[in-house]
Design an enzyme around this catalytic site. Structure first.
Site, mmCIF file in Angstrom:
data_model
loop_
_atom_site.group_PDB
_atom_site.id
_atom_site.type_symbol
_atom_site.label_atom_id
_atom_site.label_comp_id
_atom_site.label_asym_id
_atom_site.label_seq_id
_atom_site.Cartn_x
_atom_site.Cartn_y
_atom_site.Cartn_z
ATOM 1 N N GLU A 113 118.570 48.222 -57.207
ATOM 2 C CA GLU A 113 119.022 49.589 -57.455
ATOM 3 C C GLU A 113 117.785 50.434 -57.697
ATOM 4 O OE1 GLU A 113 120.865 52.202 -60.921
ATOM 5 O OE2 GLU A 113 122.039 50.379 -60.530
ATOM 6 N N CYS A 118 118.660 56.941 -63.193
ATOM 7 C CA CYS A 118 118.597 57.016 -61.732
ATOM 8 C C CYS A 118 119.841 57.644 -61.126
ATOM 9 C CB CYS A 118 118.358 55.631 -61.146
ATOM 10 S SG CYS A 118 119.555 54.399 -61.671
#
Length: 525
Positions: free
Chosen positions: A262, A296
């Protein structure tokens, strides 16, 4: 200037005995080297930690492999049992870990609690559902009735879990727990700055009944231990920057091992003309400034329809201007500190570059050393042009740029005009319309009338990125099965695939041809 809460909550000191107990679990260097972390709230030294070497990484993997064999032989329910207890312990001990998280990251306590909730709830999902997700499944055989086929899931072996500093409890737990329940062992490398949080989780899992040596931590910088973490592993689970993730994926591919990652995002939020303004403003605060924007999946690009642009921007700017910033160890702060000096430098550079090139700073735009060395005001900008770093590069801080739009096709094109594709957000009273817009956005997750939490906390659904935002998925079935290899087992009964004894090749071909036609006609295949 953002509002500052007056007064201060007494900072709870970290217990030296606790630090000593946690650091004993680290694969420590025989050289006795150590590294000292600092507290973002104050800049003062926080903890002295052992520094692992590449040899220590190899030793951690060797212990993990030895422990993994017996662990994989247990049933899934047996492997899940310690994590049912772990769930309860995380919630019971939350005050202790909230203090550690705040000391190591500088985040507000409300954002630290998000990690506590996530570590508990995500663990519970896999502890409850892993037996079902890993159960062997029947598959159509080569010949109906005569061929019986099933697929089972085997653990990869020993998994590297490499995690960053911004969510030091949620991310290590979120990768390690499904890997362990799937029957693997884990060697974990948390970011050095936030290692105590990850060590706390490992210590708690062992207290809950996880056997020793199945979840082994190492502490060190990527230049020292990064390559061995890939070279020794059977699978790598990484969370971090797109550049680092690409490097890890290349190295993993050379060994033909799996890698899930990720990575970064430049996430868009679309505010439609029918959005409920008050609700959207409140949601945008969380979407843009949770953990001081060091997330994020947070929103950095905010697209607002012409019809409500001025009203929304006015209310949003006022709300941001009145956010409470402080370094208190209670729930009074709306936003805390940045974690690293390099993040403060990056945030300052993006805002200064935008301002110098014609952008308008509606609120914020300044560091706040009066609150602590790494505080920066939550910042809202307009007139951010395509040549400015804040327009296309991930800032990873408390900065959002607001853009006006009038056409749905136009805004979807602007949302997708990026190398990233991690998360997005759509705000509208018409949820059906929101779903139609969401399906056109190139992102691994899209939240409607929420910034990130609805998709993230839907643990049964996969979460991850497209384009340069990642490989593979965490959460859901994919988040567990990525740590397994599928094995197909087929048994033949009654008649062989070569036909009956003495059957010619020509007769076998005619028979199989007829059988294939009949199976299609009667939808057997």
């Amino acid at each position: 200037m953002a509002h500052v809460t007056t007064g201060s909550a007494e900072a709870p000191a970290l217990d030296p005995a606790l630090i000593e107990r946690l650091t004993r679990r680290v694969a420590g260097s025989a050289t006795g080297r150590t590294v000292t972390t600092t507290a973002p709230f104050t800049g003062a030294p926080l903890a002295e930690l052992p520094a692992s070497t590449s040899d220590d990484v190899g030793a951690a993997f060797a212990r993990a492999r030895e422990a993994q064999r017996a662990w994989a032989a247990r049933s899934v329910r047996e492997r899940a049992a310690p994590f049912l207890r772990f769930h309860d312990l995380v919630l019971d001990r939350q005050s202790e870990i909230l203090d550690i998280i705040q000391w190591e990251t500088g985040k507000a306590r409300r954002h630290a609690f998000e990690e506590v909730y996530d570590a508990a709830a995500g663990t519970l999902y896999y502890a409850r559902n892993a037996a079902r997700l890993l159960r062997p499944t029947r598959s159509p055989g080569a010949m109906p009735v005569a061929t019986r086929t099933y697929v089972r899931r085997r653990p990869k072996g020993t998994v590297s879990v490499i995690t960053p500093w911004n969510y030091p409890l949620a991310l290590p737990v979120g990768d390690a727990v499904p890997a362990l329940i799937a029957g693997n062992a884990v060697v974990a490398k948390p970011d050095t700055q936030t290692s105590l949080t990850a060590l706390w989780a490992i210590d708690l899992a062992i207290e809950a009944g996880l056997p020793e040596d199945l979840w082994n931590p190492v502490i060190g910088e990527p230049a020292e231990v990064g390559d061995p973490m890939v070279d020794e592993a059977d699978h790598v689970a990484f969370t971090g920057s797109s550049a680092a993730g690409a490097g890890i994926a290349r190295r993993a591919s050379e060994r033909l091992i799996g890698c899930s990652a990720e990575l970064g995002g430049k996430n868009p939020m679309v505010v439609c003309e029918d959005a409920a303004v008050d609700w959207t403003v409140e949601g945008a605060i969380r979407a843009c400034f949770s953990n001081a924007g060091q997330l994020c999946i947070s929103m950095e690009r905010l697209y607002v329809h012409d019809r409500i642009h001025d009203e929304f921007v006015s209310r949003f700017t006022d709300a941001v201007r009145n956010m409470a910033l402080n370094a208190r160890f209670d729930f009074s702060a709306d936003m805390g500190s940045l974690t690293y000096q390099r993040q403060l430098d990056r945030v300052s550079a993006h805002v200064d570059d935008a301002r110098d090139n014609g952008a308008t700073v509606l609120t914020g735009g300044q560091p706040r050393p009066d609150l602590g060395p790494l505080f920066y005001e939550p910042t809202v900008m307009t007139d951010v042009g395509p040549t400015m770093a804040a327009c296309s590069d991930e800032t990873f801080g408390p900065v959002v740029s607001v853009y006006r739009y009038s056409d749905e096709d136009e805004v979807i094109e602007r949302c997708n005009d990026t190398e990233y594709g991690l998360n997005a957000s759509v705000w509208t009273r018409d949820v059906s319309r929101g779903r139609r817009i969401a399906e056109r956005i190139d992102a691994g997750t899209v939240n409607i009338n929420e910034g990130y939490g609805a998709a993230w906390a839907s643990y049964g659904a996969p979460m991850g990125g497209t384009k340069r935002s990642g490989l593979g998925r965490r959460h859901g079935a994919e988040g567990l099965l990525r740590f397994t290899e599928s094995q197909s087992i087929a048994s033949q009964h009654y008649v062989g695939l070569g036909g009956t004894p003495g059957m010619s090749g020509e007769t076998l071909a005619r028979t199989l041809t007829l059988g294939g036609r009949l199976m299609k006609r009667f939808r057997i295949r």
